[in-house]
Scaffold this active site. Structure first.
Site, short mmCIF file in Angstrom:
data_model
loop_
_atom_site.label_atom_id
_atom_site.label_comp_id
_atom_site.label_asym_id
_atom_site.label_seq_id
_atom_site.Cartn_x
_atom_site.Cartn_y
_atom_site.Cartn_z
N ASP A 176 2.67 1.56 4.44
CA ASP A 176 1.45 1.82 5.22
C ASP A 176 0.64 0.51 5.21
OD1 ASP A 176 -1.13 2.51 6.00
OD2 ASP A 176 -1.39 4.18 4.64
N GLY A 235 -3.48 8.50 9.39
CA GLY A 235 -4.84 8.88 9.73
C GLY A 235 -5.83 8.15 8.83
N LYS A 272 -0.59 3.11 11.86
CA LYS A 272 -2.03 3.37 12.01
C LYS A 272 -2.56 2.30 12.94
CE LYS A 272 -3.16 5.26 7.47
NZ LYS A 272 -3.57 4.85 6.12
N ASP A 304 1.72 9.75 -1.41
CA ASP A 304 1.10 8.47 -1.03
C ASP A 304 0.33 7.92 -2.22
OD1 ASP A 304 -0.07 6.32 0.18
OD2 ASP A 304 -1.25 7.47 1.64
N LYS A 354 -1.67 12.88 -2.45
CA LYS A 354 -2.10 11.60 -2.98
C LYS A 354 -1.72 11.56 -4.46
CE LYS A 354 -4.19 9.70 0.53
NZ LYS A 354 -3.75 8.41 1.08
N LYS A 362 1.17 16.16 2.36
CA LYS A 362 1.24 14.84 1.71
C LYS A 362 0.28 14.86 0.53
CE LYS A 362 -0.89 10.49 3.08
NZ LYS A 362 -0.91 9.41 4.07
N SER A 375 -3.05 15.59 4.61
CA SER A 375 -3.09 14.73 3.44
C SER A 375 -4.01 15.38 2.42
CB SER A 375 -3.62 13.36 3.86
OG SER A 375 -3.75 12.52 2.74
N GLU A 435 5.03 6.83 -0.07
CA GLU A 435 4.25 5.89 0.74
C GLU A 435 3.52 4.87 -0.13
OE1 GLU A 435 1.75 8.14 3.39
OE2 GLU A 435 0.57 6.40 4.00
O1 SMG Z 1 -6.95 11.12 8.39
O2 SMG Z 1 -5.92 12.71 7.34
C1 SMG Z 1 -6.39 11.59 7.40
C2 SMG Z 1 -6.28 10.72 6.16
C3 SMG Z 1 -4.88 10.53 5.76
O3 SMG Z 1 -4.31 10.01 3.55
C4 SMG Z 1 -4.72 9.60 4.60
N1 SMG Z 1 -5.04 8.33 4.78
O4 SMG Z 1 -3.37 5.78 2.96
O5 SMG Z 1 -2.65 7.10 4.45
C5 SMG Z 1 -3.56 6.71 3.74
C6 SMG Z 1 -4.93 7.35 3.74
C7 SMG Z 1 -6.02 6.38 3.85
C8 SMG Z 1 -7.33 7.02 3.84
S1 SMG Z 1 -8.53 6.04 3.15
C9 SMG Z 1 -9.73 7.08 2.54
MG MG Z 2 -1.24 5.76 3.18
#
Ligand code: SMG
Ligand code: MG
Length: 433
Positions: free
Chosen positions: A295, A347, A319, A245, A219, A217, A191, A270
């Protein structure tokens, strides 16, 4: 010490700050360190660790780490220390049978003492999750023991994970064995946060590709979407696996813009809209070719099945922490699989403690897309356990599923002490306030 854990004898909370190797920015904020809450439980058959996925602030979800620690200390921990735990007599024998109640997506104990004088769990629902859950009766008793508290799934999930680790260590079984893992290695995605500039984004993605990650992925947020997606698509080529995402950053007005992402051949979009807003996700799914994946909205089997039935999601991000624990995650996996809906493991910047269990979960058959199960060094220079590393050769871009008992990893207790931000909290037994 027995091989069957029948009671929780002590619960300790550890708070620590683990620095990130680089800041992680999403549509809702920027993190430079992971504030970690670890739960350490002692049962009559040994110890276990669980990691809470709540963040420092209530931005990804309404839960946050100070609140998770407080609700465990005041309500959840004392409730688990009250004896006996459902399904066990005071002298530690199994006093009933654990059955899955599909209507409640929960395991319930049925008193069956005459027929069962030993540890002999059985299950009725017939799904794999039911068999997995029946094999860990102490962990399975946690969610019903805590159901008197509304919400707080991340806090509950951390407790359940610690009990599950302890129970499986006592049984000499790994999480993968318990969950029904069908592979020894899982495909890893990464991510990628919102970067200060496009150049820095492309540099970061290039580095991950060189390391072997099998899926990227990105953001996104309003103002950081079409341009970075186009640039990364060009960088990784037509066949590179790419998804985005938004962490709820968009509104219904953005449906045309989001639909225009179809041009980039994404695996999925996402959670573009608010957690509660299933209807707008349905509208987007109708307006675009790219699969919509929820998610934040998916809290359990009921919300997953409802969102799928309504056409709001055709792929689900699982998750465990967000769903209250690994056992609910197994049920969601089975429900999605029965509906032919692919899932992947999300994650929450977990240390090795949570990562180990996520990797085991990602080895289930319904997890057909690479997860946010990156190597430890994606986030941490030093991990709290032995590090997770990407494989090489045929296992390039994969992580090996731990096969030792419980999580299969060892918590480096000296680091838990060195990185502690507060003294550990020992939960006193007694009635929940
Ligand atoms: O653990 O690699 C990881 C993070 C993956 O992007 C990630 N998580 O919405 O999926 C999600 C986000 C939430 C993280 S909150 C800082
Ligand atoms: Mg997410």
């Amino acid at each position: 010490m027995t091989e069957t854990a029948t009671r929780i004898e002590a619960i300790e909370l550890h708070r620590l700050d683990v620095p990130l190797v680089r800041p992680f920015e999403t549509s809702f904020g920027r993190e430079t360190a992971r504030e970690v809450l670890l739960v350490h439980v002692r049962t009559d058959a040994g110890e276990g660790w669980g990691e809470c996925v709540a963040g420092r602030d209530p931005f990804y979800s309404s839960e946050y780490v100070d609140q998770a620690a407080a609700v465990i200390e005041r309500y959840l921990g004392p409730a688990l220390l009250r004896e006996p735990v459902a399904g066990f007599t005071e002298d530690g024998h199994v006093s009933g049978v654990l059955i899955e109640d599909p209507a409640r997506s929960a395991a319930v104990w049925v008193d069956d003492r005459e027929q069962h004088d030993g540890y002999e769990p059985r299950h009725r629902a017939g799904g794999d999750a039911a068999a997995s859950i029946a094999s860990v009766p102490l962990a399975a008793s946690v969610s019903s023991a805590l159901s008197f508290v509304a919400g707080h799934r991340m806090a509950k999930g951390a407790l359940e994970a610690a009990v599950l680790d302890a129970e499986l260590r006592a049984q000499g079984r790994s999480m993968g064995q318990c969950f029904g893992a069908v592979r020894d290695w899982v495909d890893c995605g990464v991510s990628v946060g919102i970067a200060p500039t496009l150049e820095e984004l492309l540099d970061e993605v290039t580095g991950y590709l060189e390391q072997g990650y099998r899926r990227i992925k990105l953001k996104i947020k309003p103002g950081w979407d079409l341009v970075p997606v186009a640039a990364v698509r060009e960088l990784i080529g037509r066949d590179g696996l790419l998804q985005v995402d938004a962490n709820t950053a968009y509104t219904a007005d953005d449906i045309p813009l989001l639909a225009s992402l179809d041009a980039f051949g994404l695996l999925l979009i996402e959670q573009p809209f608010a957690e509660e807003d299933i209807a707008t996700h349905v509208r987007l799914a109708d307006a675009c070719e790219t699969p919509v994946c929820l998610d934040e909205s998916i809290l359990d089997v009921a919300t997953a099945v409802d969102a799928i039935d309504r056409g709001a999601t055709s792929i689900v991000n699982i998750k465990p922490g967000r769903m209250g624990g690994y056992l609910q995650a197994l049920r969601v996996h089975d429900a999605c699989r029965a509906l032919d809906v692919p899932v992947w493991c999300g994650g929450m910047l977990e240390t090795g403690v949570g990562r180990a269990a996520n990797v085991a979960l990602a080895a289930l058959p319904g997890f057909v897309l690479p997860g946010d199960t990156s190597a430890s060094d994606r986030y941490f220079a030093e991990d709290l356990t032995e590090p997770f590393v990407l494989g090489t050769g045929e296992h390039r871009g994969q992580i090996r599923v731990p096969d030792a008992a419980g999580t299969g990893v060892t918590v480096r207790e000296e680091l838990v002490r060195d990185w502690a931000t507060t003294e550990p909290v020992v939960i006193p037994p007694g009635a929940a306030a």
